[in-house]
Design an enzyme around this catalytic site. Structure first.
Site, mmCIF file in Angstrom:
data_model
loop_
_atom_site.group_PDB
_atom_site.id
_atom_site.type_symbol
_atom_site.label_atom_id
_atom_site.label_comp_id
_atom_site.label_asym_id
_atom_site.label_seq_id
_atom_site.Cartn_x
_atom_site.Cartn_y
_atom_site.Cartn_z
ATOM 1 N N CYS A 103 -26.162 19.751 9.177
ATOM 2 C CA CYS A 103 -26.977 21.391 9.426
ATOM 3 C C CYS A 103 -28.337 20.909 8.376
ATOM 4 O O CYS A 103 -29.181 21.011 8.838
ATOM 5 C CB CYS A 103 -26.264 22.159 9.045
ATOM 6 S SG CYS A 103 -25.413 22.600 10.504
ATOM 7 N N ILE A 104 -28.132 20.990 7.196
ATOM 8 C CA ILE A 104 -29.402 21.003 5.670
ATOM 9 C C ILE A 104 -30.111 20.589 6.045
ATOM 10 O O ILE A 104 -31.264 20.953 5.902
ATOM 11 C CB ILE A 104 -28.118 21.564 4.782
ATOM 12 C CG1 ILE A 104 -27.580 22.537 4.341
ATOM 13 C CG2 ILE A 104 -28.835 22.118 3.894
ATOM 14 C CD1 ILE A 104 -27.645 24.116 4.858
#
Ligand SMILES: NC(=O)c1ccc[n+]([C@@H]2O[C@H](COP(=O)([O-])OP(=O)(O)OC[C@H]3O[C@@H](n4cnc5c(N)ncnc54)[C@H](O)[C@@H]3O)[C@@H](O)[C@H]2O)c1
Length: 433
Positions: A271-272
Site C-alpha cells: 500500500c504505502i
C-alpha cells in the site's frame, strides 16, 4: 432494486468476492459469519483449494473462521468466472500494483470487469475495493458494466469502497473499522450500504466514487509523506549528532498538534509505497505535479541505501571493511509479525550489502526463503548465535526477536527500528538509524 434490497435484507443474496488475498479473504469470512452464501473467485489454484478445504492462508483469518461455514455449505471458492451468473453482490479485491515504470498496472481490474460483464445480469450490486486513482470506477468499470440493458442505478448498482485492512492489527479488523462508500448514483450507494451494513459496524457514505477513491489515497499519502518527513529528520539529526528517536518520542509527549511517525529502513507492503504514486500518475495527466508525493517517494526509497551507509560507517569504526564482513539482516518481512515481503526494504538492503561484497545472511521466523524474490537465501535458524556475525542489522522488529540475547551476543548492531531502546545492558556497540 427492491428485489435486490429484499434479498440483501434477508441474507438470501449470493456474495462473490473476486480476489481472495489479504483483503478478500477477511471479507469472505465476515460475509459467511453474517450468514450469507459466499464464493471466493480467484485465479490462484492454491488459494481456491485451501479455502474449499476450510483452511486459511492469511495470518489474520483463523481457520476456525472459515471451516464451519465451508462444512455448512455456505462458503466455497472457484476459479470459474461463470459463478458470477448467479451472484447478487460482487466485490472486487484484486491487486493494483505498479508496472516497471512506476505507473498503475490496471490489468487485474480490467480482467475482473471483463469477467463480470461476460456474466452480468439484472439486479446486481458491484463494489470495487482495490486501491486506485480517482475516476477508475466511473471511467474504467462503468462503461463495461452499463448500457441499454443494464442502466446504472436501476438494473446494476456500482460503488467504490476502499479497503482499510491493516494486516497484523489485533484491535481493528474488518468489522470494527469504519467503511467509506461512494456510489455512482444515490441508488448505487443505497444498495452498497445495505450490503455492508450486515458486516461493518459503521459506514461512512460520501457523495461520489471519486471522493471515496481519493479518501484512500489521502490516508496512504498522509502516511507516506509523514514517514518521508521523519526519515529526513533522522538523516538530519544524525548529521547534528542527535538521536532522532529520542527527539520524536519526546515531541510525542505534546498532547495536541503532534502525531508521531517513526523513521525506518524504507517503506514496504502493497500500500504505502505504491498507492500515492497512483495519485501522482493521475495528476500528471492533468498537468499537475504532486510534489509532496514525489519528494516523499525519493526520500523513502533512498532509505535502504542510507541503512547500508550507516552499516558501512559502523563497521569502519571497528576498522572493518564491508567487503568480506559477515552481516546478518534480522527481518525480511516489511513489518513486524507478518510474513509479507512485498516491496520490503530488507530485500533492497540485502542486495546493496551483497553488491558491496558483504557475506549476507538473514533471520526471520516468518519468511523461510527469499528464492521467489530472486535472492538465493534461506532463513537461518533463529537460535544461531549473533556472535557469529560482524554486524547484525535489525530491519524488522518481530516480537520473536530475543533483544537481550542480541544485545549480549552481537559484536556490532545497527538498530534501524529503535528496537533495543530500554533493553538493559551495554550499548556502546549499538548504532541507530
Ligand atoms: N494488503 C493490504 O494490507 C491492503 C490494505 C488495503 C487495501 N489493499 C488493496 O486491496 C487490493 C488487493 O490487495 P491484496 O493485498 O488483497 O492482494 P493479494 O495479492 O493478497 O490478493 C489478490 C488476489 O486477487 C487474485 N486475482 C488477481 N486478478 C484476478 C482476477 N482477474 N480474477 C480473480 N482473481 C484475481 C490474485 O490471484 C490474488 O489471490 C489492492 O488494490 C490493494 O492495494 C490492500
Amino acid at each position: 432494486m427492491s428485489a435486490l434490497l429484499e434479498k440483501i435484507a434477508s441474507k438470501q443474496a449470493h456474495v462473490v468476492v473476486i480476489g481472495i488475498g489479504y483483503v478478500g479473504l477477511p471479507l469472505v469470512a465476515e460475509f459467511a459469519r453474517a450468514g450469507f452464501r459466499v464464493t471466493g473467485l480467484d485465479y490462484d489454484d492454491r488459494k481456491v483449494s485451501l479455502l474449499n478445504s476450510g483452511e486459511s492462508y492469511i495470518p489474520d483469518v483463523p481457520t476456525g473462521d472459515l471451516a464451519p461455514h465451508v462444512t455448512a455449505g455456505r462458503l466455497s471458492a472457484t476459479r470459474d468466472p461463470k459463478v458470477l451468473r448467479e451472484a447478487d453482490a460482487v466485490i472486487v479485491c484484486v491487486p493494483t500494483p505498479l508496472n516497471k515504470t512506476k505507473e498503475p498496472d490496471m490489468r487485474h481490474i480490467i480482467a475482473a470487469a471483463g469477467d463480470i460483464a461476460a456474466n452480468q445480469h439484472e439486479d446486481m450490486v458491484i463494489v470495487l475495493e482495490s486501491t486506485t486513482y480517482p475516476g477508475t470506477t466511473t471511467e474504467l468499470l462503468a462503461p463495461k458494466l452499463s448500457g441499454a440493458r443494464f442502466e446504472l442505478g436501476k438494473k446494476v448498482f456500482l460503488s467504490f469502497s476502499p479497503e482499510r485492512v491493516d494486516p497484523g492489527n489485533q484491535v481493528y479488523k474488518t468489522k470494527n473499522t469504519p467503511k467509506v462508500i461512494g456510489g455512482v448514483t444515490p441508488a448505487c450507494l443505497e444498495v452498497a450500504q445495505a450490503l455492508y451494513s450486515h458486516i461493518i459496524d459503521k459506514l461512512v457514505p460520501v457523495s461520489t466514487t471519486e471522493a471515496a477513491e481519493m479518501v484512500k489515497l489521502l490516508e496512504n499519502t498522509f502516511r507516506a509523506v509523514n514517514i518521508g518527513l521523519v526519515n529526513e529528520v533522522a538523516i538530519m539529526s544524525r548529521r547534528l549528532g542527535i538521536d532522532p528517536f529520542e527527539v520524536i518520542r519526546a515531541a510525542a509527549t505534546k498532547p495536541f498538534g503532534f502525531m508521531p511517525f517513526y523513521p525506518g529502513p524504507g517503506l514496504g507492503g502493497h500500500c504505502i509505497p505504491i498507492d500515492p504514486l497512483y495519485l501522482s500518475w493521475k495528476l500528471r495527466g492533468l498537468q499537475y505535479q504532486a510534489r509532496f508525493i514525489e519528494l516523499a517517494d525519493t526520500i523513502n526509497s533512498g532509505m535502504p541505501a542510507y541503512v547500508v551507509e550507516r552499516a558501512t560507517d559502523a563497521l569502519n569504526d571497528q576498522r572493518k571493511p564491508m567487503r568480506g564482513s559477515k552481516v546478518l539482516v534480522y527481518g525480511a518481512a516489511y513489518k513486524r509479525d507478518v510474513s509479507d515481503v512485498r516491496e520490503s526494504p530488507a530485500l533492497t538492503v540485502i542486495e546493496l550489502l551483497e553488491k558491496r561484497g558483504a557475506e549476507v545472511a538473514y533471520m526471520d521466523p516468518y519468511v523461510r526463503s527469499l528464492e521467489e524474490e530472486g535472492l538465493h537465501l534461506q532463513a537461518i535458524d533463529p537460535k544461531t548465535k549473533f556472535s557469529e556475525y560482524d554486524l547484525v542489522i535489525v530491519v524488522t522488529d518481530h516480537s520473536a526477536l530475543d533483544k537481550a540475547r542480541l544485545l549480549a551476543e552481537a559484536p556490532l548492531v545497527l538498530d534501524t527500528r529503535d528496537a533495543l531502546r530500554g533493553v538493559p545492558g551495554d550499548r556502546k556497540h549499538v548504532y541507530g538509524l
